[in-house]
Design a protein around this motif. Structure first.
Motif, PDB file in Angstrom:
ATOM      1  N   THR A 107       0.828  -1.202   0.000  1.00 36.74           N
ATOM      2  CA  THR A 107       0.000   0.000   0.000  1.00 36.74           C
ATOM      3  C   THR A 107       0.867   1.257   0.000  1.00 36.74           C
ATOM      4  O   THR A 107       0.624   2.194  -0.787  1.00 36.74           O
ATOM      5  CB  THR A 107      -0.927   0.003   1.222  1.00 36.74           C
ATOM      6  N   ASP A 108       1.872   1.285   0.853  1.00 40.90           N
ATOM      7  CA  ASP A 108       2.748   2.456   0.939  1.00 40.90           C
ATOM      8  C   ASP A 108       3.515   2.698  -0.355  1.00 40.90           C
ATOM      9  O   ASP A 108       3.850   3.838  -0.699  1.00 40.90           O
ATOM     10  CB  ASP A 108       3.731   2.301   2.100  1.00 40.90           C
ATOM     11  N   ALA A 109       3.808   1.613  -1.087  1.00 40.96           N
ATOM     12  CA  ALA A 109       4.557   1.737  -2.343  1.00 40.96           C
ATOM     13  C   ALA A 109       3.630   1.923  -3.549  1.00 40.96           C
ATOM     14  O   ALA A 109       4.099   1.946  -4.692  1.00 40.96           O
ATOM     15  CB  ALA A 109       5.421   0.503  -2.551  1.00 40.96           C
ATOM     16  N   ASN A 110       2.327   2.082  -3.288  1.00 41.89           N
ATOM     17  CA  ASN A 110       1.338   2.262  -4.349  1.00 41.89           C
ATOM     18  C   ASN A 110       1.372   1.130  -5.373  1.00 41.89           C
ATOM     19  O   ASN A 110       1.229   1.350  -6.592  1.00 41.89           O
ATOM     20  CB  ASN A 110       1.547   3.609  -5.065  1.00 41.89           C
ATOM     21  N   LEU A 111       1.567  -0.094  -4.889  1.00 41.82           N
ATOM     22  CA  LEU A 111       1.640  -1.258  -5.776  1.00 41.82           C
ATOM     23  C   LEU A 111       0.321  -2.020  -5.842  1.00 41.82           C
ATOM     24  O   LEU A 111       0.222  -3.002  -6.587  1.00 41.82           O
ATOM     25  CB  LEU A 111       2.765  -2.201  -5.319  1.00 41.82           C
ATOM     26  N   LEU A 112      -0.664  -1.590  -5.067  1.00 42.69           N
ATOM     27  CA  LEU A 112      -1.956  -2.262  -5.093  1.00 42.69           C
ATOM     28  C   LEU A 112      -2.876  -1.564  -6.098  1.00 42.69           C
ATOM     29  O   LEU A 112      -3.220  -0.398  -5.937  1.00 42.69           O
ATOM     30  CB  LEU A 112      -2.591  -2.248  -3.700  1.00 42.69           C
ATOM     31  N   ASN A 113      -3.231  -2.282  -7.123  1.00 40.34           N
ATOM     32  CA  ASN A 113      -4.144  -1.780  -8.144  1.00 40.34           C
ATOM     33  C   ASN A 113      -5.448  -2.557  -8.027  1.00 40.34           C
ATOM     34  O   ASN A 113      -5.570  -3.672  -8.537  1.00 40.34           O
ATOM     35  CB  ASN A 113      -3.530  -1.954  -9.534  1.00 40.34           C
ATOM     36  N   SER A 114      -6.397  -1.993  -7.318  1.00 39.38           N
ATOM     37  CA  SER A 114      -7.613  -2.723  -6.980  1.00 39.38           C
ATOM     38  C   SER A 114      -8.410  -3.084  -8.226  1.00 39.38           C
ATOM     39  O   SER A 114      -8.673  -2.261  -9.101  1.00 39.38           O
ATOM     40  CB  SER A 114      -8.474  -1.878  -6.040  1.00 39.38           C
ATOM     41  N   ARG A 115      -8.775  -4.357  -8.309  1.00 40.77           N
ATOM     42  CA  ARG A 115      -9.536  -4.884  -9.439  1.00 40.77           C
ATOM     43  C   ARG A 115     -10.818  -5.534  -8.918  1.00 40.77           C
ATOM     44  O   ARG A 115     -10.956  -5.804  -7.733  1.00 40.77           O
ATOM     45  CB  ARG A 115      -8.718  -5.928 -10.210  1.00 40.77           C
ATOM     46  N   GLY A 116     -11.700  -5.843  -9.861  1.00 42.81           N
ATOM     47  CA  GLY A 116     -12.949  -6.511  -9.502  1.00 42.81           C
ATOM     48  C   GLY A 116     -14.146  -5.704  -9.949  1.00 42.81           C
ATOM     49  O   GLY A 116     -14.176  -4.479  -9.771  1.00 42.81           O
ATOM     50  N   SER A 117     -15.125  -6.377 -10.515  1.00 45.37           N
ATOM     51  CA  SER A 117     -16.313  -5.685 -11.015  1.00 45.37           C
ATOM     52  C   SER A 117     -17.267  -5.290  -9.901  1.00 45.37           C
ATOM     53  O   SER A 117     -18.059  -4.363 -10.060  1.00 45.37           O
ATOM     54  CB  SER A 117     -17.046  -6.588 -12.023  1.00 45.37           C
ATOM     55  N   TYR A 118     -17.194  -5.975  -8.752  1.00 49.70           N
ATOM     56  CA  TYR A 118     -18.089  -5.709  -7.621  1.00 49.70           C
ATOM     57  C   TYR A 118     -17.237  -5.618  -6.362  1.00 49.70           C
ATOM     58  O   TYR A 118     -17.222  -6.529  -5.529  1.00 49.70           O
ATOM     59  CB  TYR A 118     -19.148  -6.810  -7.512  1.00 49.70           C
ATOM     60  N   GLN A 119     -16.505  -4.512  -6.255  1.00 47.52           N
ATOM     61  CA  GLN A 119     -15.482  -4.422  -5.223  1.00 47.52           C
ATOM     62  C   GLN A 119     -16.060  -4.312  -3.823  1.00 47.52           C
ATOM     63  O   GLN A 119     -15.342  -4.535  -2.845  1.00 47.52           O
ATOM     64  CB  GLN A 119     -14.557  -3.244  -5.526  1.00 47.52           C
ATOM     65  N   GLY A 120     -17.328  -3.989  -3.697  1.00 53.39           N
ATOM     66  CA  GLY A 120     -17.959  -4.007  -2.381  1.00 53.39           C
ATOM     67  C   GLY A 120     -18.128  -5.412  -1.830  1.00 53.39           C
ATOM     68  O   GLY A 120     -18.320  -5.594  -0.632  1.00 53.39           O
ATOM     69  N   VAL A 121     -18.027  -6.404  -2.720  1.00 55.23           N
ATOM     70  CA  VAL A 121     -18.093  -7.804  -2.315  1.00 55.23           C
ATOM     71  C   VAL A 121     -16.706  -8.431  -2.361  1.00 55.23           C
ATOM     72  O   VAL A 121     -16.279  -9.108  -1.420  1.00 55.23           O
ATOM     73  CB  VAL A 121     -19.050  -8.599  -3.230  1.00 55.23           C
ATOM     74  N   PHE A 122     -16.008  -8.208  -3.459  1.00 59.57           N
ATOM     75  CA  PHE A 122     -14.700  -8.830  -3.645  1.00 59.57           C
ATOM     76  C   PHE A 122     -13.818  -7.915  -4.495  1.00 59.57           C
ATOM     77  O   PHE A 122     -14.145  -7.616  -5.643  1.00 59.57           O
ATOM     78  CB  PHE A 122     -14.849 -10.196  -4.321  1.00 59.57           C
ATOM     79  N   ALA A 123     -12.731  -7.464  -3.906  1.00 62.64           N
ATOM     80  CA  ALA A 123     -11.730  -6.687  -4.628  1.00 62.64           C
ATOM     81  C   ALA A 123     -10.397  -7.410  -4.502  1.00 62.64           C
ATOM     82  O   ALA A 123     -10.136  -8.079  -3.492  1.00 62.64           O
ATOM     83  CB  ALA A 123     -11.620  -5.272  -4.065  1.00 62.64           C
ATOM     84  N   TYR A 124      -9.552  -7.299  -5.516  1.00 63.92           N
ATOM     85  CA  TYR A 124      -8.280  -8.000  -5.459  1.00 63.92           C
ATOM     86  C   TYR A 124      -7.196  -7.221  -6.191  1.00 63.92           C
ATOM     87  O   TYR A 124      -7.469  -6.367  -7.041  1.00 63.92           O
ATOM     88  CB  TYR A 124      -8.406  -9.401  -6.066  1.00 63.92           C
ATOM     89  N   SER A 125      -5.975  -7.541  -5.826  1.00 62.73           N
ATOM     90  CA  SER A 125      -4.807  -6.945  -6.460  1.00 62.73           C
ATOM     91  C   SER A 125      -3.688  -7.970  -6.411  1.00 62.73           C
ATOM     92  O   SER A 125      -3.657  -8.823  -5.515  1.00 62.73           O
ATOM     93  CB  SER A 125      -4.392  -5.658  -5.740  1.00 62.73           C
TER      94      SER A 125
END
Length: 239
Positions: A172-190
Motif C-alpha cells: 500500500t505504501d509503495a502504491n503497488l496495489l491496483n484494486s480490481r474486480g467488477s463488484y469491489q464491495g463484495v470482492f476486490a483483489y490486487s
C-alpha cells in the motif's frame, strides 16, 4: 471457436472432457442473493471438469460460513449474514453452522480471555485451499497460465479492527496495489510479482469491504532451495 486456454481445466491442468461446467471466480457463494439480484452480477467463469469443480464446493461453503461473523458491518456483508440466517432457519447447513459456532473460544492455550474478547479458530487447510483456488483462477484469467494444484504458500486473514500484515502495508505504501474486480464491495483483489525476489507473487483480497486476505508464493518455475528441494508443503496460516 474455443481458444487453447479454454481446452484445459485450470484446476487439474488436464485437457477438458465431458462433463464440463464453468467455475465462478470468485465463488458465486460470496454474493448474497439480494446482491446478485440488485446488480445482475456477472462473474468471471472458467471451464472446468464437473468433478474438479465439485471437489471445492464444501470447502467454499465452509469458508463463507467461518468468515460470516466478520463480514457484518458492510452492505454486502450484512446481506450475506441475512442470507445465512435465512438458510439456517430453513434448516440448511445446520451442521456447518454449528461447527463454526464451536470455532469460537474463550480459552486459548489455557489462558482465559477477557469477557469482551473471543478467539476464532479457522481450519487452515480448507481456508488455504479456497484462497489459493481463487488466486489460481484469477491468475489463469489474466495470464492464461495454470498454477500447480499444490504449492508452498503463506496466507493471512485479517478481520475488521485488526492491523493488516506487514506485506499489505508495504504494498500500500509503495502504491503497488491496483484494486480490481467488477463488484469491489463484495470482492476486490490486487496482485503484484517481484522478479527480483525469486518471482514472488503477492496477492491481496478484500472480502465484503471487511476482511483482508493476503497470499504469497514463489513462481512455479522458481529454482530457490525451498521450491526446488522441498517442494509443495502443507499450508501454514497467519490467521
Amino acid at each position: 471457436m474455443a481458444s487453447s486456454r479454454d481446452q484445459k481445466c485450470y484446476l487439474c491442468g488436464n485437457d477438458l472432457f465431458d462433463p464440463i461446467n464453468r467455475d465462478h471466480v470468485p465463488p458465486r457463494r460470496f454474493f448474497a442473493p439480494e446482491i446478485r439480484k440488485q446488480f445482475a452480477v456477472q462473474l468471471i467463469t472458467l471451464p472446468t471438469h464437473a468433478a474438479c469443480n465439485e471437489r471445492w464446493r464444501l470447502d467454499e461453503e465452509y469458508f463463507v460460513h467461518t468468515l460470516l461473523p466478520f463480514a457484518r458491518g458492510s452492505i454486502s456483508g450484512d446481506a450475506l449474514w441475512r442470507d445465512g440466517i435465512a438458510r439456517f432457519t430453513r434448516g440448511e447447513n445446520v451442521p456447518l453452522a454449528n461447527q463454526v459456532l464451536k470455532e469460537f473460544q474463550h480459552v486459548v492455550g489455557g489462558v482465559i480471555l477477557p469477557a469482551n474478547r473471543v478467539a476464532k479458530r479457522i481450519d487452515p487447510d480448507r481456508a488455504h485451499d479456497v484462497i489459493y483456488k481463487i488466486a489460481r483462477g484469477l491468475h489463469y484469467h489474466h495470464h492464461g497460465e495454470i498454477l500447480p494444484p499444490l504449492w508452498n504458500c503463506h496466507f493471512t486473514i485479517t478481520p475488521p479492527g485488526e492491523p493488516p500484515p506487514e506485506v499489505f502495508t508495504v504494498l500500500t505504501d509503495a502504491n503497488l496495489l491496483n484494486s480490481r474486480g467488477s463488484y469491489q464491495g463484495v470482492f476486490a483483489y490486487s496482485f503484484h510479482k517481484f522478479p527480483e525476489m525469486n518471482d514472488l507473487h503477492v496477492w491481496a483480497m478484500l472480502l465484503w469491504d471487511r476482511i483482508i486476505v493476503t497470499l504469497i508464493f514463489h513462481d512455479p518455475a522458481c529454482k530457490c532451495e525451498d521450491c526446488t528441494f522441498i517442494g509443495p508443503v502443507l499450508p501454514h496460516s497467519g490467521v
